[in-house]
Design an enzyme around this catalytic site. Structure first.
Site, short mmCIF file in Angstrom:
data_model
loop_
_atom_site.label_atom_id
_atom_site.label_comp_id
_atom_site.label_asym_id
_atom_site.label_seq_id
_atom_site.Cartn_x
_atom_site.Cartn_y
_atom_site.Cartn_z
N ASN A 11 -3.52 -23.66 -0.75
CA ASN A 11 -3.71 -25.10 -0.62
C ASN A 11 -3.17 -25.74 -1.97
O ASN A 11 -4.24 -25.61 -2.75
CB ASN A 11 -4.74 -25.71 -0.03
CG ASN A 11 -4.70 -27.21 0.13
OD1 ASN A 11 -3.97 -27.79 -0.31
ND2 ASN A 11 -5.92 -27.68 0.77
N TRP A 12 -2.34 -26.04 -2.43
CA TRP A 12 -1.91 -26.49 -3.74
C TRP A 12 -2.24 -28.00 -3.94
O TRP A 12 -2.16 -28.66 -5.15
CB TRP A 12 -0.33 -26.25 -4.20
CG TRP A 12 -0.19 -24.84 -4.42
CD1 TRP A 12 -0.97 -23.85 -4.38
CD2 TRP A 12 1.42 -24.34 -4.63
NE1 TRP A 12 -0.07 -22.69 -4.53
CE2 TRP A 12 1.13 -22.88 -4.68
CE3 TRP A 12 2.49 -25.14 -4.66
CZ2 TRP A 12 2.37 -21.99 -5.04
CZ3 TRP A 12 3.59 -24.31 -5.04
CH2 TRP A 12 3.42 -22.88 -5.24
N LYS A 13 -2.77 -28.77 -2.86
CA LYS A 13 -3.38 -30.19 -2.74
C LYS A 13 -2.23 -30.84 -3.66
O LYS A 13 -1.11 -30.68 -3.73
CB LYS A 13 -4.71 -29.98 -3.70
CG LYS A 13 -5.55 -28.99 -2.90
CD LYS A 13 -7.13 -29.31 -3.40
CE LYS A 13 -7.90 -28.21 -2.78
NZ LYS A 13 -9.38 -28.32 -2.70
N HIS A 97 -8.75 -30.63 6.60
CA HIS A 97 -9.51 -30.33 5.26
C HIS A 97 -10.55 -31.29 4.99
O HIS A 97 -10.35 -32.61 5.29
CB HIS A 97 -8.38 -30.30 4.52
CG HIS A 97 -8.98 -29.77 3.10
ND1 HIS A 97 -9.48 -30.02 2.17
CD2 HIS A 97 -8.56 -28.31 2.68
CE1 HIS A 97 -10.14 -29.48 1.27
NE2 HIS A 97 -9.52 -28.20 1.46
N GLU A 99 -11.56 -32.53 2.53
CA GLU A 99 -10.83 -33.78 1.49
C GLU A 99 -10.29 -34.85 2.38
O GLU A 99 -10.43 -36.01 2.15
CB GLU A 99 -10.12 -33.34 0.55
CG GLU A 99 -10.76 -32.56 -0.65
CD GLU A 99 -10.02 -31.53 -1.33
OE1 GLU A 99 -8.80 -31.41 -1.40
OE2 GLU A 99 -10.82 -30.44 -2.12
N GLU A 169 -14.52 -23.66 6.07
CA GLU A 169 -14.64 -24.00 4.66
C GLU A 169 -15.97 -24.72 4.54
O GLU A 169 -15.85 -25.80 4.79
CB GLU A 169 -13.40 -24.84 4.31
CG GLU A 169 -12.20 -24.36 4.42
CD GLU A 169 -11.32 -24.59 3.40
OE1 GLU A 169 -10.67 -23.74 2.61
OE2 GLU A 169 -10.87 -25.79 3.36
N GLY A 175 -14.21 -25.75 -4.33
CA GLY A 175 -14.08 -26.08 -5.82
C GLY A 175 -15.29 -26.29 -6.46
O GLY A 175 -15.21 -26.85 -7.57
N SER A 215 -14.13 -21.46 -2.89
CA SER A 215 -14.29 -20.52 -4.13
C SER A 215 -13.89 -19.20 -4.00
O SER A 215 -14.73 -18.36 -4.68
CB SER A 215 -15.56 -20.79 -4.91
OG SER A 215 -15.71 -22.14 -5.05
N GLY A 236 -7.82 -22.71 -2.57
CA GLY A 236 -7.46 -23.96 -3.40
C GLY A 236 -7.05 -23.58 -4.72
O GLY A 236 -6.13 -22.99 -5.20
N GLY A 237 -8.33 -23.85 -5.73
CA GLY A 237 -8.04 -23.62 -7.25
C GLY A 237 -7.28 -22.24 -7.49
O GLY A 237 -6.26 -22.34 -8.35
C1 PEP Z 1 -9.74 -25.62 -0.33
O1 PEP Z 1 -9.85 -26.76 -0.99
O2 PEP Z 1 -9.48 -25.47 0.57
C2 PEP Z 1 -10.64 -24.58 -1.30
C3 PEP Z 1 -11.23 -23.67 -0.44
O3 PEP Z 1 -10.78 -24.79 -2.51
P1 PEP Z 1 -11.15 -23.73 -3.59
O4 PEP Z 1 -10.76 -22.42 -3.32
O5 PEP Z 1 -10.97 -24.30 -5.02
O6 PEP Z 1 -12.77 -23.70 -3.44
#
Ligand code: PEP
Length: 253
Positions: A11-13, A97, A99, A169, A175, A215, A236-237
């Site tokens: 997920n490049w957000k 998600h 967010e 999640e 994050g 993470s 994500g990251g």
């Molecule tokens: C996400 O935003 O779905 C996520 C899992 O982020 P991260 O991997 O950065 O924790």
């Protein structure tokens, strides 16, 4: 040996312009050309979808979007429908998600409408669920997840759900650098599978892919994916850098 093909989804957000996204996608195509037995998906921002679709065309990488509107068309300024995503080359769409739930008011009812719309448009929904740190500390994790699954999948049939993916999640792990332990993740995944079993039957519960997100990085991916009910990762990251993401996609080697 799991019968479900793992899915590693990035997920490049709200990162990467169109050209930047194409650059990363091309690099990822090169780095993951040798992968087998794993599915890879990237979800760039809306404006990059068509360009990235072209860049990954013919590769094993799938395209996803990060959100959609539940209506097919109409006066909904700033919104994007499922058909628009399909036409842009998407096969997946991330829904609910944390967010979106936290900052944009996506309730379980809205999430349910979006899942339904995604299925009607021929997209594979990735339904995100997860508890906050406060909810976990108050021992509410299973109640919260139960509610998110029941409401998110309300009025859907077993047949509807063949292409659905669930992503667990924990909000406190997104994050933050904090990852759920393999035991914590496995316990929840097994619980979610049991909810699906009760609601839709054993066959669907056994074939449904449940991803872990929070993470995930090269140093913990192998251990997490080794758990019996974890069928991939939503990242994500660590999905932003093609080299790092490619290491996640190669977790089996
Ligand atoms: C996400 O935003 O779905 C996520 C899992 O982020 P991260 O991997 O950065 O924790």
């Amino acid at each position: 040996m799991k019968s479900r093909t793992p899915l590693i989804a990035g997920n490049w957000k709200m990162h990467k312009t169109g050209p930047e996204a194409v650059g990363s996608a091309c690099k990822l195509v090169e780095l993951t050309a040798d992968t087998a037995g794993v599915e890879t998906m990237i979800a760039p921002t809306f404006t990059a979808l068509s360009e990235v679709a072209e860049a990954i065309g013919g590769s094993q990488i799938r395209l996803g979007a990060q959100n959609l509107h539940w209506e097919t068309h109409g006066a909904f300024t700033g919104e994007i429908s499922g058909d628009m995503l399909t036409a842009a080359g998407c096969q997946y769409v991330i829904i609910g998600h944390s967010e979106r739930r936290q900052y944009f008011g996506d309730t379980d009812e809205i999430v349910n409408k979006k899942v339904t719309a995604a299925l009607s448009a021929g997209l594979n929904p990735i339904l995100c669920i997860g508890e906050t740190e406060t909810q976990r500390e108050a021992d509410e994790t299973f109640n919260i997840l139960d509610k998110q699954v029941q409401k998110g999948l309300e009025d859907l049939s077993e047949n509807d759900l063949n292409t659905l993916v669930i992503a667990y999640e924990p909000v406190w792990a997104i994050g933050t650098g904090k990852t759920a332990t393999t035991e914590q993740a496995q316990e929840v995944h097994l619980f979610v599978r049991s909810l699906i079993d009760k609601k839709f039957g054993k066959a669907l519960a056994q074939s449904l892919r449940i991803l872990y997100g929070g993470s995930v990085k090269p140093s913990n991916v192998k251990e997490l994916m080794g758990m019996p009910d974890l069928d991939g990762a939503l990242v994500g990251g660590a999905s932003l850098d093609p080299e790092t993401f490619s290491q996640l996609v190669h977790f089996q080697s």
